[in-house]
Scaffold this motif. Structure first.
Motif, PDB file in Angstrom:
ATOM      1  N   GLU A  89       0.809  -1.224   0.000  1.00  0.00           N
ATOM      2  CA  GLU A  89       0.000   0.000   0.000  1.00  0.00           C
ATOM      3  C   GLU A  89       0.846   1.280   0.000  1.00  0.00           C
ATOM      4  OE1 GLU A  89      -0.227  -2.546   2.154  1.00  0.00           O
ATOM      5  OE2 GLU A  89      -0.432  -1.849   4.244  1.00  0.00           O
ATOM      6  N   ASP A  90       2.154   1.165   0.056  1.00  0.00           N
ATOM      7  CA  ASP A  90       3.029   2.333  -0.091  1.00  0.00           C
ATOM      8  C   ASP A  90       3.298   2.654  -1.560  1.00  0.00           C
ATOM      9  OD1 ASP A  90       4.895   1.106   2.724  1.00  0.00           O
ATOM     10  OD2 ASP A  90       3.432   2.746   2.712  1.00  0.00           O
ATOM     11  N   THR A  91       2.824   1.798  -2.451  1.00  0.00           N
ATOM     12  CA  THR A  91       2.992   2.045  -3.877  1.00  0.00           C
ATOM     13  C   THR A  91       2.341   3.358  -4.266  1.00  0.00           C
ATOM     14  OG1 THR A  91       3.125  -0.302  -4.439  1.00  0.00           O
ATOM     15  CG2 THR A  91       2.418   1.207  -6.189  1.00  0.00           C
ATOM     16  N   ALA A  92       3.118   4.266  -4.842  1.00  0.00           N
ATOM     17  CA  ALA A  92       2.611   5.608  -5.160  1.00  0.00           C
ATOM     18  C   ALA A  92       3.682   6.407  -5.888  1.00  0.00           C
ATOM     19  CB  ALA A  92       2.226   6.351  -3.878  1.00  0.00           C
ATOM     20  N   VAL A  93       3.249   7.506  -6.474  1.00  0.00           N
ATOM     21  CA  VAL A  93       4.181   8.551  -6.892  1.00  0.00           C
ATOM     22  C   VAL A  93       4.441   9.411  -5.661  1.00  0.00           C
ATOM     23  CG1 VAL A  93       4.538  10.571  -8.342  1.00  0.00           C
ATOM     24  CG2 VAL A  93       3.362   8.559  -9.266  1.00  0.00           C
ATOM     25  N   TYR A  94       5.706   9.642  -5.374  1.00  0.00           N
ATOM     26  CA  TYR A  94       6.095  10.454  -4.230  1.00  0.00           C
ATOM     27  C   TYR A  94       6.588  11.809  -4.729  1.00  0.00           C
ATOM     28  CZ  TYR A  94       5.560   6.549  -1.053  1.00  0.00           C
ATOM     29  OH  TYR A  94       5.021   5.525  -0.295  1.00  0.00           O
ATOM     30  N   TYR A  95       5.942  12.853  -4.237  1.00  0.00           N
ATOM     31  CA  TYR A  95       6.311  14.219  -4.588  1.00  0.00           C
ATOM     32  C   TYR A  95       6.997  14.887  -3.401  1.00  0.00           C
ATOM     33  CZ  TYR A  95       2.793  13.877  -8.372  1.00  0.00           C
ATOM     34  OH  TYR A  95       2.058  13.512  -9.474  1.00  0.00           O
ATOM     35  N   CYS A  96       8.040  15.648  -3.685  1.00  0.00           N
ATOM     36  CA  CYS A  96       8.505  16.575  -2.657  1.00  0.00           C
ATOM     37  C   CYS A  96       7.897  17.934  -2.972  1.00  0.00           C
ATOM     38  CB  CYS A  96      10.016  16.634  -2.548  1.00  0.00           C
ATOM     39  SG  CYS A  96      10.875  17.453  -3.889  1.00  0.00           S
ATOM     40  N   ALA A  97       7.626  18.686  -1.945  1.00  0.00           N
ATOM     41  CA  ALA A  97       6.961  19.975  -2.111  1.00  0.00           C
ATOM     42  C   ALA A  97       7.494  20.967  -1.085  1.00  0.00           C
ATOM     43  CB  ALA A  97       5.447  19.821  -1.948  1.00  0.00           C
ATOM     44  N   ARG A  98       7.573  22.210  -1.512  1.00  0.00           N
ATOM     45  CA  ARG A  98       7.976  23.274  -0.609  1.00  0.00           C
ATOM     46  C   ARG A  98       6.760  23.764   0.176  1.00  0.00           C
ATOM     47  NH1 ARG A  98      10.634  28.927  -2.654  1.00  0.00           N
ATOM     48  NH2 ARG A  98       8.425  29.486  -2.997  1.00  0.00           N
ATOM     49  N   VAL A  99       6.951  23.988   1.455  1.00  0.00           N
ATOM     50  CA  VAL A  99       5.888  24.527   2.295  1.00  0.00           C
ATOM     51  C   VAL A  99       6.084  26.042   2.368  1.00  0.00           C
ATOM     52  CG1 VAL A  99       4.777  24.480   4.552  1.00  0.00           C
ATOM     53  CG2 VAL A  99       5.824  22.395   3.630  1.00  0.00           C
ATOM     54  N   TRP A 100       5.159  26.755   1.827  1.00  0.00           N
ATOM     55  CA  TRP A 100       5.222  28.212   1.769  1.00  0.00           C
ATOM     56  C   TRP A 100       4.327  28.802   2.851  1.00  0.00           C
ATOM     57  CZ3 TRP A 100       1.581  31.402  -1.636  1.00  0.00           C
ATOM     58  CH2 TRP A 100       1.901  32.754  -1.564  1.00  0.00           C
ATOM     59  N   GLU A 101       4.929  29.460   3.802  1.00  0.00           N
ATOM     60  CA  GLU A 101       4.159  30.106   4.855  1.00  0.00           C
ATOM     61  C   GLU A 101       3.841  31.511   4.375  1.00  0.00           C
ATOM     62  OE1 GLU A 101       5.769  31.107   8.955  1.00  0.00           O
ATOM     63  OE2 GLU A 101       4.540  29.358   9.422  1.00  0.00           O
ATOM     64  N   TYR A 102       2.719  31.649   3.700  1.00  0.00           N
ATOM     65  CA  TYR A 102       2.409  32.927   3.063  1.00  0.00           C
ATOM     66  C   TYR A 102       1.975  33.989   4.058  1.00  0.00           C
ATOM     67  CZ  TYR A 102      -2.265  30.794   3.155  1.00  0.00           C
ATOM     68  OH  TYR A 102      -3.414  30.164   3.541  1.00  0.00           O
ATOM     69  N   SER A 103       1.452  33.582   5.195  1.00  0.00           N
ATOM     70  CA  SER A 103       1.070  34.510   6.256  1.00  0.00           C
ATOM     71  C   SER A 103       0.937  33.683   7.525  1.00  0.00           C
ATOM     72  CB  SER A 103      -0.243  35.199   5.901  1.00  0.00           C
ATOM     73  OG  SER A 103      -0.635  36.090   6.943  1.00  0.00           O
ATOM     74  N   SER A 104       1.978  33.725   8.327  1.00  0.00           N
ATOM     75  CA  SER A 104       2.038  32.855   9.495  1.00  0.00           C
ATOM     76  C   SER A 104       0.732  32.876  10.284  1.00  0.00           C
ATOM     77  CB  SER A 104       3.205  33.302  10.382  1.00  0.00           C
ATOM     78  OG  SER A 104       3.310  32.456  11.501  1.00  0.00           O
ATOM     79  N   PRO A 105       0.183  31.735  10.662  1.00  0.00           N
ATOM     80  CA  PRO A 105       0.687  30.379  10.440  1.00  0.00           C
ATOM     81  C   PRO A 105       0.073  29.667   9.240  1.00  0.00           C
ATOM     82  CG  PRO A 105      -1.070  30.284  12.030  1.00  0.00           C
ATOM     83  CD  PRO A 105      -0.989  31.724  11.570  1.00  0.00           C
ATOM     84  N   TYR A 106      -0.506  30.440   8.308  1.00  0.00           N
ATOM     85  CA  TYR A 106      -1.110  29.838   7.121  1.00  0.00           C
ATOM     86  C   TYR A 106      -0.011  29.341   6.186  1.00  0.00           C
ATOM     87  CZ  TYR A 106      -5.383  32.435   8.389  1.00  0.00           C
ATOM     88  OH  TYR A 106      -6.473  32.941   9.035  1.00  0.00           O
ATOM     89  N   ASP A 107      -0.171  28.172   5.601  1.00  0.00           N
ATOM     90  CA  ASP A 107       0.808  27.699   4.633  1.00  0.00           C
ATOM     91  C   ASP A 107       0.152  26.884   3.528  1.00  0.00           C
ATOM     92  OD1 ASP A 107       1.832  25.404   7.155  1.00  0.00           O
ATOM     93  OD2 ASP A 107       0.702  24.843   5.375  1.00  0.00           O
TER      94      ASP A 107
END
Lengths: 122, 107
Positions: A89-107
């Motif tokens: 069940e770990d079979t998947a496409v794995y993406y890395c992504a940047r977490v953008w905190e556009y207005s703390s604490p919203y991201d």
């Protein structure tokens, strides 16, 4: 130009291990939380893990806790995901992504790599 | 965990149609809601953050609204390049969670 490139995916047997990497460029890597998000074939998106810019704060989804380890090397602008005790069940496409905190604490996940496929099968 | 429920799961529409997708959270998430667009074989792309703010470069035909529990993504006049799957995502609590997706298909 901001860019994320994943690598390390492949075919592995159940119970096996795999290490994914994500190379970042075009931004100050250490300033950002980074995340792994996966998508099983034909399914939706599932957040897997993220860690802070310094690497001191780490969070995992329950589905991978104790089996996966996220890490980063800020000197090399790279993010990693060590995956142990892999399951079908770990079979998947794995993406890395940047977490953008556009207005703390919203991201939000504002930059994504192209993904790397992990297939767990006997 | 906060559950995100999108509806419909799929829809068929024609170029020029107005399309609305809804997303409901299992508890209040204020405006901690993001929308993503994903085309086949591609990574998701951030469309809207904070429930209603368009990401840079996103056409103005896209709009988002809502707060608390109920949110909507609207496309005012569907274009050929908008046929894709759309996901909502909450950033109020960890684990971050996504809706199941809404596939927008050509009628």
């Amino acid at each position: 130009q901001v860019h994320l490139v994943e690598s390390g995916g492949g075919l592995v047997k159940p119970g096996g291990s795999l290490r994914l990497s994500c190379a970042a460029s075009g931004f100050i890597f250490s300033d950002y939380y980074m995340s792994w998000i996966r998508q099983a074939p034909g399914k939706g998106l599932e957040w897997v893990s993220y860690l802070s810019g310094s690497g001191s704060k780490i969070y995992y989804a329950d589905s991978v806790k104790g089996r996966f380890t996220i890490s980063r090397d800020n000197a090399k602008n790279s993010l990693h995901l060590q995956m142990n005790s892999l399951r079908v069940e770990d079979t998947a496409v794995y993406y890395c992504a940047r977490v953008w905190e556009y207005s703390s604490p919203y991201d939000a996940f504002d930059i994504w790599g192209q993904g790397t496929m992990v297939t767990v099968s006997s | 965990d906060i559950q995100m429920t999108q509806s419909p799961s799929s829809l068929s529409a024609s170029v020029g149609d107005r399309v609305t997708i809804t997303c409901r959270a299992s508890q209040t998430i204020n405006s901690y809601l993001n929308w993503y667009q994903q085309k086949p074989g591609k990574a998701p792309k951030l469309l809207i953050y904070g429930a209603s703010t368009l990401q840079s470069g996103v056409p103005s035909r896209f709009s988002g609204s809502g707060s608390g529990i109920d949110f909507t993504l609207s496309i005012s006049s569907l274009q050929p390049e908008d046929f894709a799957t759309y996901y909502c995502q909450q950033s109020y609590r960890t684990p971050r969670t996504f809706g199941g997706g809404t596939k927008v298909e050509i009628k």
